[in-house]
Design an enzyme around this catalytic site. Structure first.
Site, PDB file in Angstrom:
ATOM      1  N   LYS A  83       1.292  11.253  -1.819  1.00  0.00           N
ATOM      2  CA  LYS A  83       2.319  10.456  -2.496  1.00  0.00           C
ATOM      3  C   LYS A  83       3.224  11.318  -3.361  1.00  0.00           C
ATOM      4  CE  LYS A  83       1.237   5.968  -2.521  1.00  0.00           C
ATOM      5  NZ  LYS A  83       0.354   5.319  -3.229  1.00  0.00           N
ATOM      6  N   LYS A 108       5.696   7.950   4.680  1.00  0.00           N
ATOM      7  CA  LYS A 108       4.947   6.754   4.297  1.00  0.00           C
ATOM      8  C   LYS A 108       5.967   5.704   3.879  1.00  0.00           C
ATOM      9  CE  LYS A 108       0.946   5.091   1.836  1.00  0.00           C
ATOM     10  NZ  LYS A 108       1.462   3.827   1.346  1.00  0.00           N
ATOM     11  N   GLU A 160       5.258  -0.983   9.921  1.00  0.00           N
ATOM     12  CA  GLU A 160       5.715  -1.409   8.609  1.00  0.00           C
ATOM     13  C   GLU A 160       7.039  -2.154   8.718  1.00  0.00           C
ATOM     14  OE1 GLU A 160       3.477  -0.331   6.378  1.00  0.00           O
ATOM     15  OE2 GLU A 160       4.470  -0.248   4.413  1.00  0.00           O
TER      16      GLU A 160
HETATM   17  S1  IVH Z   1      -1.379   4.625   8.941  1.00  0.00           S
HETATM   18  C1  IVH Z   1      -5.930   3.528   9.028  1.00  0.00           C
HETATM   19  N1  IVH Z   1       1.090   5.433   8.646  1.00  0.00           N
HETATM   20  O1  IVH Z   1       0.199   2.555   3.993  1.00  0.00           O
HETATM   21  C2  IVH Z   1      -4.713   3.466   8.189  1.00  0.00           C
HETATM   22  N2  IVH Z   1       0.291   3.744   7.173  1.00  0.00           N
HETATM   23  O2  IVH Z   1      -2.375   2.857   2.453  1.00  0.00           O
HETATM   24  C3  IVH Z   1      -3.513   3.075   8.980  1.00  0.00           C
HETATM   25  N3  IVH Z   1       1.942   2.935   5.575  1.00  0.00           N
HETATM   26  O3  IVH Z   1      -1.254  -0.497   4.733  1.00  0.00           O
HETATM   27  C4  IVH Z   1      -2.255   3.266   8.244  1.00  0.00           C
HETATM   28  N4  IVH Z   1       3.588   4.206   6.243  1.00  0.00           N
HETATM   29  O4  IVH Z   1       1.155  -0.285   5.304  1.00  0.00           O
HETATM   30  C5  IVH Z   1       0.132   4.608   8.195  1.00  0.00           C
HETATM   31  N5  IVH Z   1       3.256   6.223   8.520  1.00  0.00           N
HETATM   32  C6  IVH Z   1       2.306   5.405   8.080  1.00  0.00           C
HETATM   33  C7  IVH Z   1       2.515   4.497   7.017  1.00  0.00           C
HETATM   34  C8  IVH Z   1       1.477   3.683   6.587  1.00  0.00           C
HETATM   35  C9  IVH Z   1       3.215   3.265   5.394  1.00  0.00           C
HETATM   36  C10 IVH Z   1       1.199   1.952   4.756  1.00  0.00           C
HETATM   37  C11 IVH Z   1       0.504   0.904   5.569  1.00  0.00           C
HETATM   38  C12 IVH Z   1      -0.895   0.807   5.044  1.00  0.00           C
HETATM   39  C13 IVH Z   1      -0.850   1.642   3.820  1.00  0.00           C
HETATM   40  C14 IVH Z   1      -2.154   2.386   3.717  1.00  0.00           C
END
Ligand code: IVH
Length: 673
Positions: A313, A114, A172
């Site tokens: 997390k 993440k 991101e």
């Molecule tokens: S998938 C339908 N994959 O986390 C949701 N999000 O809490 C699509 N983020 O706003 C998000 N790394 O900015 C996804 N490998 C990852 C991610 C990621 C960071 C962030 C993203 C999103 C937030 C969601």
């Protein structure tokens, strides 16, 4: 070789080296060799401006500054993820997934880091980067195309083949830690302000109106998914999709992995946790996604987050410091929150001097005393809190905190409902603290969005009794503002203009702005959509309120209480009299007002809506339907056998949407298949 051919060859060569360097992290040539190629291309383009194309690597240097960012409505909303901290929460997630898919066996998941940066959406048409936008509130973001073009890891045109005609890549934007440190060294050397952490620096760098500044900041991009896709079938799995994105030139996390079942998820989490510090960029956890895309679709969404994905997390960052004092903050609804005043301490990437203690019971439970050494915790963007005290370090002089029985701001009695943890000031809007918070909420970005009405100003306006209610804002004149301390005439007139602009709003924003207890943005939207008129909402009884999606007895009761208070109705009347308007029935538009005032042209046969129904829906949401495509058209809604209107739309670069996208714009559910 012709000049044009040489330019093409140079571009291909340079793009290859960019990809090797920024995406694969495996440079093939030295910086000097790269610079030589780059300068030759620049020289060629300078001599032959007709050869410059928007996807040339020389165009990554930024463009002249913008006055402001245009807004972009995401045709597929950018949602958030549900969070888990404990293993049990992951277990529950996996169990729900298996229940949802009616399988006993282990589910395959795609797991990835993440990234701790900012979400963006990149739109490609025929393989060319057309537009890039920030997430914004998930429905509407900002058009930061010029800035995103400067990122070397974002392909300006795609490699390979088989990409969809039109699609959005989501991912991101972030700084690698080493780049961030270098940037801060530079800032220091130039006598400029250092950034507190990589994430803030990335946000600040991406939202520069002058993209030449962004171009000087070494931002990176990682792709983690797609948004709206038209014109090609994608792989059947998320992991396959990421492999494809890599083939087309996007950086994807090398740490991504397919894992099986709960054990696979937890093992991945532990492994990435161990490797976290040695990764070149900051992560705040890992993300699990059901790998099978068809299964993802079956699982669907609950309100703002998918059921098929979970963010697991890492535990929050913690630090130890001294608790100097406890003071009381009075919130918008009168809640008294004890706040710890701390000796400054660096935690989770920022310096913290205040932390919430939540309420009196928490203070007792944790046995927090003034003078204690305490552990302060900060997770991601949340408010720092006092996690626990270190009793072995308690000084002799440490003292107990006693909750005041009268409001420290207005002196009204403090009441505590026996089955509630919070104590509240009973002063209501008589209490200046509550009034200030109510005004700040009313003016906030997601409410009536009055730019320039911040803490300091509200403080003065309320303290000098110039403003008591939101309606008073609309009676402000230049004179009253100019009499305040430290308000320049220019900012006073800007504020008046912002107040004037705020009069044009949407029903959902207006309802949200009222600050009814337990009515957040999403509920306000639901209410606006359901009642489509403020008077109908105000007149609704409890039973009628309970019919609204997601409105339960507590919310219904809060709304009734609000409406039963004559003072509130008076303020609403004054706001209307002051000229605050929204088009009734426009409740169906999302808060960004995606459709209000927009001109649509319908063409072809839509799969489920008749032309008449589509027209009625658009008009009910505040849009217009016109019969011919022109420069003034905002959207062309195209169905099967669309003809010349569609061609004209393409020619004029007008946005073409299908029925599903229209329904999304209108904030309506898609009809069941
Ligand atoms: S998938 C339908 N994959 O986390 C949701 N999000 O809490 C699509 N983020 O706003 C998000 N790394 O900015 C996804 N490998 C990852 C991610 C990621 C960071 C962030 C993203 C999103 C937030 C969601």
């Amino acid at each position: 070789m012709s000049v044009a051919k040489r330019a093409r060859a140079l571009r291909a060569e340079i793009e290859k080296h960019n990809h090797q360097y920024y995406v694969l992290d495996a440079p093939l040539v030295s910086d000097a060799e790269y610079d030589t190629l780059f300068r030759e291309l620049q020289a060629l383009e300078a001599e032959h401006p007709e050869l410059v194309s928007s996807d040339s690597p020389t165009q990554r240097v930024g463009a002249p500054p913008l006055a402001e960012f245009a807004s972009v409505v995401h045709s597929t909303p950018m949602l958030s993820l549900n969070n888990a901290f404990a293993d049990e929460e992951v277990l529950v997630f996996d169990r729900r997934v298996r229940e949802g898919l009616a399988t006993e066996g282990d589910v395959d998941y795609a797991a990835e880091p993440k990234f701790d940066g900012l979400a963006v959406s990149l739109s490609y048409e025929q393989g060319i980067l057309l537009r890039g936008a920030t997430r914004g509130d998930g429905t509407t973001g900002e058009d930061v195309t010029a800035n995103l073009r400067t990122l070397h890891s974002i392909p300006l045109h795609l490699q390979g083949s088989g990409w969809p005609d039109r699609f959005e890549v989501r991912g991101e934007v972030l700084f690698w830690r080493s780049d961030f440190e270098r940037l801060n060294t530079q800032q220091r050397e130039r006598g400029e302000k250092e950034f507190v952490n990589a994430r803030n620096a990335a946000a600040g760098s991406l939202r520069q109106l002058d993209s030449r500044i962004t171009a000087r900041r070494p931002l990176r991009f990682f792709a983690y998914g797609v948004g709206t896709v038209t014109g090609a079938a994608l792989p059947a799995t998320h992991s396959g999709l990421l492999d494809k994105l890599a083939e087309w030139g996007f950086p994807v996390a090398p740490e991504r992995r397919r894992v099986s079942g709960l054990t696979g998820l937890l093992a991945y989490f532990a492994e990435i946790g161990r490797r976290r510090k040695s990764l070149p960029y900051d992560i705040d956890g890992v993300v699990y996604k059901v790998d099978d895309l068809a299964a993802q679709e079956r699982l669907g969404f609950v309100s703002r987050a998918p059921r098929f994905a979970l963010a697991h997390k890492f535990p929050a960052d913690e630090a130890i410091t001294e608790l100097l004092d406890i003071s009381i903050q009075v919130g918008r609804t009168g809640a008294l929150t004890p706040v710890a005043r701390l000796a400054p301490v660096f935690v989770g990437g920022v310096t913290v001097t205040n932390a919430t203690l939540h309420n009196e019971d928490e203070i007792r439970r944790k046995d927090v005393r003034i003078g204690d050494m305490v552990v302060v915790r900060r997770a991601g963007d949340v408010i720092p809190e006092v996690a626990r005290v270190l009793p072995e370090k308690r000084p002799q002089a440490a003292r107990q905190f006693i909750m005041p029985t009268s409001c420290p701001v207005c002196g009204s009695q403090v009441a505590r409902n026996p089955d509630e943890a919070v104590a509240r000031c009973s002063g209501g809007l008589y209490c200046p603290a509550q009034r200030k918070q109510a005004l700040l909420h009313f003016a906030s970005r997601r409410a009536l969005d009055i730019e320039g009405l911040g803490d300091k100003l509200v403080e003065q306006l309320v303290d000098s009794a110039v403003v008591r209610t939101p309606a008073d804002l609309y009676r402000l004149g230049l004179l009253a503002l100019a009499n305040l301390e430290r308000v320049a005439e220019k900012s006073a007139s800007n504020l008046l203009a912002a107040i004037e602009r705020s009069k044009q709003t949407t029903l959902a924003r207006f309802i949200y702005a009222l600050g009814i207890r337990n009515v957040g943005e999403a509920t306000a939207r639901d209410l606006a959509r359901h009642f489509a008129s403020l008077d109908r909402l105000l007149a609704a009884d409890e039973a009628q309120l309970l019919q609204v999606t997601d409105v339960g007895p507590i919310v219904a009761q809060s709304i009734r209480q609000f409406c039963n208070e004559p003072h509130n109705l008076e303020v609403i009347e004054q706001l209307r009299a002051a000229g605050v308007v929204w088009s009734e029935g426009e409740g169906r538009a999302p808060a960004g007002g995606a459709v209000v005032g927009k001109v649509f042209v319908l063409t072809g046969t839509l799969p489920s809506l008749t032309r008449d129904t589509a027209k009625q829906l658009i008009e009910a949401a505040g849009g217009k339907v016109s019969s011919a495509v022109s420069q003034r058209t905002d959207f062309v809604v195209a169905g099967a056998e669309a003809g010349s209107k569609l061609e004209k739309a393409r020619l004029l670069a007008i946005r073409v949407v299908d029925e599903g996208q229209l329904l999304t714009l209108l904030n309506l559910e898609q009809p069941a298949p």
